[in-house]
Write a protein that holds these residues in place. Structure first.
Motif, PDB file in Angstrom:
ATOM      1  N   ALA A  13       1.561  -4.961   0.386  1.00  0.00           N
ATOM      2  CA  ALA A  13       1.671  -6.078   1.336  1.00  0.00           C
ATOM      3  C   ALA A  13       1.194  -5.658   2.722  1.00  0.00           C
ATOM      4  N   ALA A  14       1.551  -4.449   3.136  1.00  0.00           N
ATOM      5  CA  ALA A  14       1.089  -3.952   4.441  1.00  0.00           C
ATOM      6  C   ALA A  14      -0.427  -3.817   4.453  1.00  0.00           C
ATOM      7  N   ARG A  20      -6.088  -8.525   6.511  1.00  0.00           N
ATOM      8  CA  ARG A  20      -6.181  -9.842   7.174  1.00  0.00           C
ATOM      9  C   ARG A  20      -6.376  -9.684   8.685  1.00  0.00           C
ATOM     10  N   LEU A  21      -5.626  -8.758   9.297  1.00  0.00           N
ATOM     11  CA  LEU A  21      -5.790  -8.510  10.732  1.00  0.00           C
ATOM     12  C   LEU A  21      -7.197  -7.995  11.021  1.00  0.00           C
ATOM     13  N   ALA A 131      -9.030  -2.443  19.870  1.00  0.00           N
ATOM     14  CA  ALA A 131      -7.677  -2.052  19.477  1.00  0.00           C
ATOM     15  C   ALA A 131      -7.195  -2.838  18.260  1.00  0.00           C
ATOM     16  N   LEU A 132      -7.385  -4.157  18.259  1.00  0.00           N
ATOM     17  CA  LEU A 132      -6.945  -4.971  17.124  1.00  0.00           C
ATOM     18  C   LEU A 132      -7.661  -4.576  15.834  1.00  0.00           C
ATOM     19  N   THR A 133      -8.952  -4.345  15.931  1.00  0.00           N
ATOM     20  CA  THR A 133      -9.727  -3.947  14.758  1.00  0.00           C
ATOM     21  C   THR A 133      -9.273  -2.576  14.269  1.00  0.00           C
ATOM     22  N   ARG A 139      -4.085   0.017   9.185  1.00  0.00           N
ATOM     23  CA  ARG A 139      -3.101  -0.538   8.249  1.00  0.00           C
ATOM     24  C   ARG A 139      -3.706  -0.776   6.867  1.00  0.00           C
ATOM     25  N   ALA A 140      -4.922  -1.280   6.848  1.00  0.00           N
ATOM     26  CA  ALA A 140      -5.577  -1.575   5.565  1.00  0.00           C
ATOM     27  C   ALA A 140      -5.867  -0.305   4.786  1.00  0.00           C
ATOM     28  N   THR A 141      -6.293   0.753   5.475  1.00  0.00           N
ATOM     29  CA  THR A 141      -6.644   1.983   4.775  1.00  0.00           C
ATOM     30  C   THR A 141      -5.410   2.818   4.470  1.00  0.00           C
ATOM     31  N   ALA A 142      -4.361   2.766   5.288  1.00  0.00           N
ATOM     32  CA  ALA A 142      -3.154   3.538   5.033  1.00  0.00           C
ATOM     33  C   ALA A 142      -2.483   3.072   3.749  1.00  0.00           C
TER      34      ALA A 142
END
Length: 145
Positions: A13-14, A20-21, A131-133, A139-142
């Protein structure tokens, strides 16, 4: 009894939230960058005086910004945003901010107060989206590790 790994669900989910972010930040940055490019192209002659920017800068900057906006949109549209493309977008934004902000405040350009504000807002835009990217990418790769 279920044998599913329930610990993997929050990580997945993270990762989805991070993806998405990442996609949203690239998409909004792309639209904003393209809009900025159009303003630079269409308003160059009119904006030069009020901003104090050299008139000869508007067309080349507008073209680069429009192309950058299109590139960001294309990156965001991919089924899976490639890490290298996201890193390139982050790097471009950080470098842009690192150039724009000092130019805005160093007094090397004959900027008006509006021109200084225009450039500072532009620098804050690109640094915010860097920063947002970066957060979205992290988060996506972690979650996928």
């Amino acid at each position: 009894m279920s044998t599913r790994n329930t610990a993997a669900a929050p990580a997945a989910a993270a990762g989805q939230d991070g993806a998405r972010l990442l996609r949203a930040s690239l998409r909004v940055d792309g639209w904003g960058t393209a809009a900025f490019g159009v303003v630079m192209l269409a308003g160059g002659g009119w904006l030069s005086g009020p901003l104090g920017l050299p008139a000869t800068w508007f067309v080349p900057i507008g073209i680069v910004m429009l192309a950058g906006g299109v590139a960001l949109g294309l990156i965001a549209r991919r089924p899976r945003v490639q890490s290298g493309a996201a890193v390139a977008a982050i790097t471009a934004n950080v470098l842009s901010g690192a150039v724009i902000l000092p130019l805005a405040v160093a007094g090397v350009l004959p900027l008006t107060n509006q021109g200084t504000a225009f450039m500072v807002v532009g620098a804050l835009w690109v640094l915010t989206f860097a920063a947002l990217t970066a957060v979205g990418l992290r988060r996506a790769t972690a979650a996928s590790r």
